[in-house]
Design an enzyme around this catalytic site. Structure first.
Site, PDB file in Angstrom:
ATOM      1  CG  HIS A 190      51.527  69.953  87.366  1.00 40.45           C
ATOM      2  ND1 HIS A 190      50.435  70.240  88.148  1.00 40.45           N
ATOM      3  CD2 HIS A 190      51.452  68.629  87.099  1.00 40.45           C
ATOM      4  CE1 HIS A 190      49.733  69.137  88.341  1.00 40.45           C
ATOM      5  NE2 HIS A 190      50.336  68.140  87.724  1.00 40.45           N
ATOM      6  CG  ASP A 210      49.213  73.366  88.632  1.00 41.05           C
ATOM      7  OD1 ASP A 210      49.510  73.427  87.422  1.00 41.05           O
ATOM      8  OD2 ASP A 210      49.387  72.346  89.329  1.00 41.05           O
ATOM      9  CB  SER A 222      48.272  65.923  87.237  1.00 42.70           C
ATOM     10  OG  SER A 222      48.819  65.855  88.511  1.00 42.70           O
TER      11      SER A 222
END
Length: 258
Positions: free
Chosen positions: A74, A119, A212
Site C-alpha cells: 500500500h 500487503d 507503514s
C-alpha cells in the site's frame, strides 16, 4: 510510533501521508512516540524512509541488500518509481543520510484492499547503495517467528493519532500474538490471515501513521512489515506482513528483476 494504515473498529483506513496531508516534523515530539523511545544512531541501519519529493517521509522500509528495499504494497500503489526516493543512513528526517533514486516498484499480484492481504512490496534502487556503519542490510527469517516473542518495531510514525511526525527514528519492543488471539482482539477476523503476524503490548504503545512498510525485527532478523492497525496505540493489535510466509515471493521477485 507511526503507521500508515489503520483499522478503526471493522473498517481499515489507509492514511497515505503524502497523498492526504503533508507530515509536519516536530522536535517537541522527538521523545514522545506512542510508548517508544528514540532509537540509538546506527541501531537500525537497515531502516529507510520512503520519501515523496516535496512532501518528505511517507512510509518505512528495510534494506534487504544493496539494491532492494522491502516495504508494504500500500506504500507503492499509485506511484511510479520517479515519484519516490529512499533515504538511508540516518535516524533523522532533517539531516544526514543519502537520498537514493528508485527505478522499479513491485508488489504482490494478490494484494487485496481493504483486507490488506498480501500487503508486501519491493523497491529496486537505481544504483547500489554503499554500505557503511550506518547503512546495512537485514536478513529475513524464513521460519515463523514464535508466539509471545519480544520483537522490535522502528519507524518515524506519528506520536499519536493526530500528532506530528518525530524528527528522530523511534523504537519500541512489542510482543507477538497467535493469529487466533489477534483475530479475537481485533474484532475483525477477516483482516488477519496466514500471511500476517500480529503484535500487542498495552494501550499507549504501538504503530501509527507513517510506520507503514517499516520493519519488525526478531533477534536481528526481519520478521514483519507494518500493514495495519487501530490508530494509534489504543490497546488493539498491530498487523504485519509475515516475512517468512512471503520469503519465496521476495526471493524470486528480486531474482527475476535483478
Amino acid at each position: 510510533m507511526l503507521r500508515k494504515v489503520f483499522a478503526v473498529v471493522s473498517v481499515l483506513l489507509v492514511v497515505s501521508a503524502a497523498k492526504v496531508t503533508k507530515l509536519v516534523l516536530d522536535d517537541h515530539y522527538v521523545n514522545r512516540v506512542v510508548g517508544g523511545e528514540v532509537a540509538k544512531n546506527g541501531s537500525a541501519p537497515y531502516q529507510v524512509s520512503l520519501q515523496v519529493p516535496g512532501w518528505g517521509h511517507n512510509c518505512g522500509g528495510s534494506l534487504l541488500n544493496n539494491r532492494w528495499v522491502l516495504t508494504a504494497a500500500h506504500c507503492l500503489v499509485g506511484y511510479e518509481p520517479s515519484d519516490l526516493m529512499v533515504l538511508v543512513g540516518t535516524n533523522s528526517l532533517k539531516e544526514g543520510g543519502e537520498l537514493l533514486k528508485v527505478d522499479k516498484l513491485l508488489y504482490h499480484s494478490r494484494y487485496n484492499r481493504p483486507q490488506f492481504h498480501n500487503d508486501i512490496g519491493l523497491m529496486r534502487l537505481e544504483q547500489p547503495v554503499q554500505f557503511s556503519e550506518l547503512v546495512q542490510s537485514v536478513e529475513y527469517l524464513e521460519k515463523a517467528v514464535p508466539v509471545n516473542a519480544t520483537v522490535r518495531l522502528t519507524g518515524w510514525g506519528r506520536t499519536s493519532t493526530n500528532g506530528n511526525v518525530p524528527t528522530l527514528l523511534q523504537s519500541l519492543n512489542v510482543v507477538t500474538l497467535s493469529n487466533e488471539d489477534c483475530k479475537a482482539k481485533m474484532g475483525n477476523p477477516k483482516n488477519v490471515d496466514l500471511g500476517h503476524v500480529c503484535t500487542l503490548t498495552k494501550a499507549g504503545e504501538g504503530a501509527c501513521n507513517g510506520d507503514s512498510g517499516g520493519p519488525l525485527v526478531y533477534e536481528g532478523k526481519l520478521v514483519g512489515v507494518v500493514n495495519f492497525g487501530v490508530p494509534c496505540g489504543r490497546g488493539f493489535p498491530d498487523g504485519f506482513a509475515r516475512v517468512s510466509y512471503y520469503h519465496e515471493w521476495v526471493r524470486t521477485t528480486m531474482a527475476n528483476n535483478s
